[in-house]
Each structure stands twice: as C-alpha cells, then as structure tokens.
Scaffold this motif. Sequence first.
Motif, short mmCIF file in Angstrom:
data_model
loop_
_atom_site.label_atom_id
_atom_site.label_comp_id
_atom_site.label_asym_id
_atom_site.label_seq_id
_atom_site.Cartn_x
_atom_site.Cartn_y
_atom_site.Cartn_z
N SER A 13 -29.94 -56.97 -39.32
CA SER A 13 -30.01 -58.03 -38.29
C SER A 13 -29.56 -57.55 -36.92
N GLY A 14 -28.99 -56.35 -36.85
CA GLY A 14 -28.58 -55.81 -35.56
C GLY A 14 -29.75 -55.55 -34.63
N VAL A 15 -30.97 -55.50 -35.16
CA VAL A 15 -32.15 -55.28 -34.32
C VAL A 15 -32.36 -56.42 -33.33
N LEU A 16 -31.77 -57.58 -33.61
CA LEU A 16 -31.90 -58.73 -32.71
C LEU A 16 -30.99 -58.62 -31.49
N GLU A 17 -29.98 -57.76 -31.57
CA GLU A 17 -29.11 -57.54 -30.42
C GLU A 17 -29.85 -56.58 -29.49
N ASN A 18 -30.88 -57.11 -28.85
CA ASN A 18 -31.90 -56.28 -28.24
C ASN A 18 -32.29 -56.85 -26.88
N SER A 19 -31.80 -56.23 -25.83
CA SER A 19 -32.14 -56.72 -24.49
C SER A 19 -33.60 -56.49 -24.17
N GLY A 20 -34.26 -55.61 -24.92
CA GLY A 20 -35.68 -55.39 -24.72
C GLY A 20 -36.53 -56.58 -25.15
N LEU A 21 -35.97 -57.45 -25.99
CA LEU A 21 -36.69 -58.65 -26.42
C LEU A 21 -36.73 -59.73 -25.35
N ILE A 22 -35.75 -59.70 -24.44
CA ILE A 22 -35.59 -60.81 -23.48
C ILE A 22 -36.86 -61.09 -22.68
N PRO A 23 -37.56 -60.07 -22.15
CA PRO A 23 -38.77 -60.39 -21.37
C PRO A 23 -39.87 -61.07 -22.19
N PHE A 24 -39.78 -60.95 -23.52
CA PHE A 24 -40.84 -61.47 -24.38
C PHE A 24 -40.43 -62.74 -25.12
N MET A 25 -39.21 -63.22 -24.91
CA MET A 25 -38.71 -64.33 -25.70
C MET A 25 -39.48 -65.62 -25.46
N ASN A 26 -39.89 -65.87 -24.23
CA ASN A 26 -40.63 -67.12 -23.97
C ASN A 26 -41.98 -67.10 -24.68
N ALA A 27 -42.64 -65.94 -24.66
CA ALA A 27 -43.92 -65.81 -25.37
C ALA A 27 -43.72 -65.96 -26.87
N ILE A 28 -42.64 -65.41 -27.38
CA ILE A 28 -42.34 -65.53 -28.81
C ILE A 28 -42.10 -66.99 -29.17
N SER A 29 -41.37 -67.71 -28.30
CA SER A 29 -41.09 -69.12 -28.54
C SER A 29 -42.38 -69.93 -28.60
N LYS A 30 -43.29 -69.63 -27.68
CA LYS A 30 -44.58 -70.35 -27.68
C LYS A 30 -45.37 -70.02 -28.95
#
Length: 852
Positions: free
Chosen positions: A325-342
């Motif tokens: 689950s440490g893979v979620l501690e990932n600042s690289g995900l932040i730019p894509f989080m809104n798209a993931i949420s949609k």
Amino acid sequence: MTIDSNTLFQNYFTDHKNYDEVLKSNNKINPNWDNLLSNLTKAGPEELISRQKEINWLMDENGVTYNVYNDPKGLHRAWDLSVIPFLIHDKEWQTIEKGLIQRAELLNLILKDIYGKRELIKNGIVPQEVLFAHRGFLRQCDQIQYNTSKNLLIHATDLARGPDGRMWVVNDRTEAPSGLGYALENRFALNKVAPNLFSGINVKQPSGFFQDYNQMLIDAAPKNVANPNIVILTSGPHNETYFEHAYMSSFLGYSLVKGNDLVVRNGKVWMKSLKELKQVHVILRRVDDAYMDPLELREDSYLGIAGILDVIRQKNVSIVNPIGSGVLENSGLIPFMNAISKYFLKEELLLPQIASWWCGQEKERDHVFKNIEKYVVKRIDRSNRESIYFCEFLDEAELNKLKEEILANPYRFVAQDKIKFSTAPDFIKDKLEPRKIMCRTFAIAKKDSYSIMPGGLVRVASEREDLRVSNQRGGVSKDFWIVTDKVQNHFHNYAWDNTFRNQVSDMNDLPSHTAENLFWSGRYLGRTLITSRLLRMCLNKMQSSQFDKSKDPSESLKIIFEAVTNITSTLPGFVGKGKEEVLKNPLKELNSLILDNFKMGSLAQTLGSFNNSYYTLRNLWSKDMWRVFDGIKKLWNKYDKTKEYSVSSLLKLLDSTTTRLIAFMGLIEESILVDQGLLLYFIGLQTEQASLTIEKCRSLIVAKYDEDLEYEMLEALLSSHESLNIYRYSYRSYLSVENVIKLVLLNDKYSRSLTYQLSRILKDIGKLPLPKGITDNSKCYNLIKEANQLISNSKIEQLLELDEHGAIRGNLDDLLSELSELLHQTSLSISDTYFNHSYQQTQLVNQNFPLQ
C-alpha cells in the motif's frame, strides 16, 4: 471581539503575511476562535506559562517521546505539545470530512486496481511509470485478494490551508500511518492540565472513532474466526514512533510483537508464546512494506516474517494496511487524481490538492524547466527528506544539476507549487505568535464507508518563517479541536466490546520477545542494584579509612578493589596487567566503573542495558514506573563521564540511584500479573542476585585472612549485601565466617540468602508452562533442582575447612563454583526452551529494493 494588544497578542498581527486562522482577510477576528481567545486572555501570560511547564512536565513524566536518528538531544526526544490548541468549526469540518471519505474511497479503489485489473493504466488514465517506477510498488503483491471488503483500512491525510482559504491535501499516508497515539495523548494531556481552556467550548470527542478503530481490527480477521488473535507488529524501540506502538498496544489491549515473535507454519502465522505456537489472525503493522517478508521482499530484513505473503494469499491472516500500500504515498499521482476520481466515482475531487506537474510528460517537464525557480521539486516516492529541492534558494549551477538529474530519470520527479501554510497562534515565551501549521487527519474503514477522527494531529513549525513543518526538524504539536454549536459530552468513553477475547490474558498470550525482555529486565535490574551497592560499599570504606591517593591503599582496600573488578568483570582493572599503576589512583578507575557507559560491566553500561530492555517493554509498565526511571536518567545526565568526581560526589549519586532502583522494583509488581509475565522478571532477578551473591562470597570470604582483615572482609560482604543489620540482630555477636555463611548462603528463611534465592528460582520455573512435547520437567527445572540439592546437602563444617596450605576454604570455593556453573546452564536452558525465536530464512535469488 476586541483583543488587548498590550498582553498576549502584542505584535501578533504586525507582520501578517500568510493566511491566518484567527485573523480574517478583512482584519477581523474569526468568530470561531472567540471563546478560546477569551479563555486565553482570562488566563493571561503567567498562567499560560505555568500550564505550558505543566504540559512539558507531564509529557516528560509519561515518557511521551519521538525518536530522531542521530539527534544530538539523544534518541528519545521528548514530545512537544503546545498549550494552545488548534480548532476548526464543525460546519467547515463536515465539508472536509466528506472530502476525506471520498479520498479514502478513491485511494482504496486505486490500490485494488494497481494490484488487480490495472484499468487506470490500460485506459490511459495514469502513465504506467507513475506506478511501476515508484519504490512502493511490489510486484509480489499482484492479484492478492483480501478478507476485507476494502483493501485500504487506515488512511492518513496531511492538510494545509490553501490560498483560497480551503484545506488542501499535501500528502497521503497509507503504508503504516503514524500519529493516532500522539493525537490521543495530546487530548488527554491538555484536558488534564488546562481544562479551563475548554470552558464554554463544545469540542467533539474521538471516543467513537477509536471504537470504530478497534472494531475494524476485529472485522479484518479471516472469516469464521470467532476469537481473532490481534497483534501490533513493531520494528522495535529505535523506530521514531515506538512510543506510539507501545501506547496503542497498551490502549487497545493487543500484544506488541517483533518479527521474530512470529513464524509461518503450515500456511498460517503463529506467535511463539512460552507454551506453544498461537495462531495470529490480524497484524496491525508498523513496519514498512519491503521489510515485511525476507523470503519474497528485502532479504536482509530482520523486521518482518519469512513467508508472510504466502499466508496472506491463502487468506489465513490479515495485514493492516496490506503490504504494497506504500505505492499510494505517491506525489506523482496528484496530477491525475481528478481524472481518476471522474473515472471511478464519476465526480470531481472535493478536497483541492497542491498544483503538481509530473516530469515524465514532455509538455509538463518543459513547463517546469521554464519556471523551475517557483517550484519545489521532489521524487514521486517518499525518499530522503534532503532530496526535496526548494528551487528559489538554488543558484544557477545547482538548478542546472537538478535539471540534469530530472532528465536522467524524468518519471521519478514531480514539481509542485510552494505550500503557503496558514498560521495559527502558538505560545512563545510570554505572548502569542503566528506559526505555520499542518494537520494530519485519520480515516478508518467502517463497513461500506470510512470513519473520520474528529480532529487529529497538528504539527507546528518551530520558527516563524520555517518552510517545512516537521517533527524531525524540531516542530511541536497541538491538540486538534473540532468545535460545534451542539453541547458535547465531555466524558471520554473508550470502552469497547472485547468479550470475544479472554477476559484475563495469561502466559500463553505473551510473545517470546516480551518474555525474553522480562527475564533480562530482571537480570539487568538485579545487576544494576547489586553493582551500585557494591561500589557504594567500596567508596564508604575509602571514606571511613580517610583514603588519601598520595598514599598506598590499605590491604583491606586492595582486596575490596580486586573484588570489585572480579565481580563486575571489568578486567584488567585492579587485578590485571598494570594494576600497580591503577592502584596509584584508584578513584579514577572507580569513576570509570561507575560512569563510563562504554566500559563493559560498568554501572553506567549495565544501567544502559536495562534501559534498552525497559523501553522494549514500555507498553507493560505503569506511568509511576516511568517517572521513577526517568528520575534515574535525569540524575545520571548531570554527571560527566570525562570528569573525575570525589568520593562524596560518587556516593551521593549511588545513594540516590539505589533508592530509586528499589522504588522501581517495588512498582513492577503493580504493573502486570504474575501469570502475565511477571514470573519471568522474578526468575531473571533472582538468577542475577544468586549469581552475584556467589561472586561476592568467592571474592571476599573464600580466602583465609588474619583476624582483623577477615573481620573487614566479612563486614564488607554484609554491607554490600545489605545484611549487616540483620546479622547483628540475628546473632548479636562478633562477626564470624561461620555465621556469615549461615546467613548469606544457607538460611532458607532469609530472602537475600543464596539458598532462598535458588529455592525461589526453582519454585518459579516450576510454574512456567511446559512446552509442547515435554511431559515431565524441563531441562532448566532439573538444573536448578540440582543446584538446590547441592546447597541443601552442604555442611557448614565442611565449608569452613581450609586447604592443606591453610590459605583458602576449598570446599566452599568448589561449592560456589559448581553453583555458578549450574546457574549459568539454567539461564542458557531457559533461553533455549522459551526464547528460541524463529530461524532466519533466505531467498534463492537476491532482489533489489532501493530505500530511495
């Protein structure tokens, strides 16, 4: 509300640069803070200073620590809590809470997808490098199915006030989130020390959240397990948040274990107790992902359990949070989080995030390079804190070097806007000053949703213009209040339904490492007390004989000096090569014997060994015990091992140490039940006391001296043994070897006699559970039984006999030598029988799991 600028708030608003929690943009006071500010004003600077000192004292007394590696203040740094809380009104909190629930749900879906169908990658929502290049991604966890409806069971989010006045997400913590125990202790401490600050304020209590927390652990157990065995896995006392590991173990009532307490057998995880292996169903881990399984992950790890991943695949144990689950501690995900949420939720993110640009995309990378001075650049995974680059402070050469590093591995880097933390009041000296703050919130899986802790942990920058807010960098914490207009019940009900478990735990619930540390705590404590008394006796002899280092020591002092070296095993000392030189200044050697923690066998080194075992067991000890022990540490911190102290100064230290050690020993019996492990402490204590009783007798009364010298040796023995008064009361006669042997060695009614100590060890070992497969007596029982028979069959007349040269009491020396060896073998047998931890297994092929 009007604030008296001449008191607490003097100069608070003069250099207003950031968004302030108290001061609104129109320079009016935030009405949510009215009641608290009124309470602070009523209290005034003097009372707040007093309350802050009380909080500092309470944190120190309760042993609340935060470990910082290579910290000049020492390993166990005191936890700093500000007397001024931080607050948010419930109306705002309800919005934040919805956002936190949404984020936890979203990260749970991402975690399932990463190790499952990987739709995010297949459908181009997230570039594969963002996930696969992150050090937290573990291919060994691919396609694992879990016992729980949610994969992500605990989620912590760091929030900071953004430029629009809303709380923004700064970080996600999903691997082994810390802070819950500290947040709870903050609330307890502030409520105890400064209850007047709560006056007229309705603060939501976290008791319901912790009930959900406990229920989450129970529900995580494999199906059809009626009485799950739940343990908390720690990496040990040197972990930075070890206090919290021990605190939560004590608070929740679950065993605190290390990796070697657990072993995999037949597709299940077992905890080694004194009697047998006991199956473990749920592990709340505080060990990082890659260290959890030395068979499939980091081979060099001694913190995890070999083969645990295979047990997880078979659904025979649940890990909170799952490995990987440490893979979620990932600042690289932040730019894509809104798209993931949609994609997953068909909705926009409720909580805003820091503006971020992943450098693995050419367009975004070019933008970053053109504007790099404005950004903070860091790796996508949690790496060395020094790898975070505040570009506005870098010169041209440093910026070019950073760009080259990014170009070499662009997918590893992300650039972010500099966080403009909001400020909140903190009490500095005698007034309030604005300090930047960050809030850590906590979410717990609950049925089909998540439960959010009302409040959490607030961290405060240590200096007014600090860019970072970090405990590692010396920041302090605040109690986090969620205030509401509804009247709250201030009763803290932290009871939960644990009826599924045994009402009283016993020896079979004791992890093997805990059992071993109890045994060695007894041994180290016994050795510390006896060594302290021995050295005190030696110094008293020097003082009474008006010792003068310009003259040769008396014959009696020379014998006592030699005895001190032999009993403490601090060779060469007063007996080895160069002893003549040492005898020219014996006080120098005694200073070293007392204060040098690098000298094996010294009092300081023995006290340090006890300190280590004590910290390992801190979840068992009471607060009173901590306070006594902390008093010993503070006492010793006043002494400089490089300085040579006088006889009277050393005696003062030893007197105070001895008194505190005795008080500590008295409190131990109040902390845990005999059947919960206290028995092992007693066995260790008696074993050490018996061993050192033997060594003292061999050093002081085996040899034959002339009448006056023999009298001094007998007096020295009885003094170091704290038996001089009872000898005089019992025998009312001149000191004689015969009566001293009868009292110190053979009296079965005297608790300090060797006979009594050996019989007590036999009795206590007889109460230990027999390991499976042993139906009669254990080997350690038979060994100590032999020692008891040997001393009970001894005759005083034979023990007093001198050898052919009339120099030593040979029979006495032989008896003591045999007893010493039997005690040594008993101790080894106890370790082999009860503390034999699981063996280390290794991989056939080494795998690389980088730390950075």
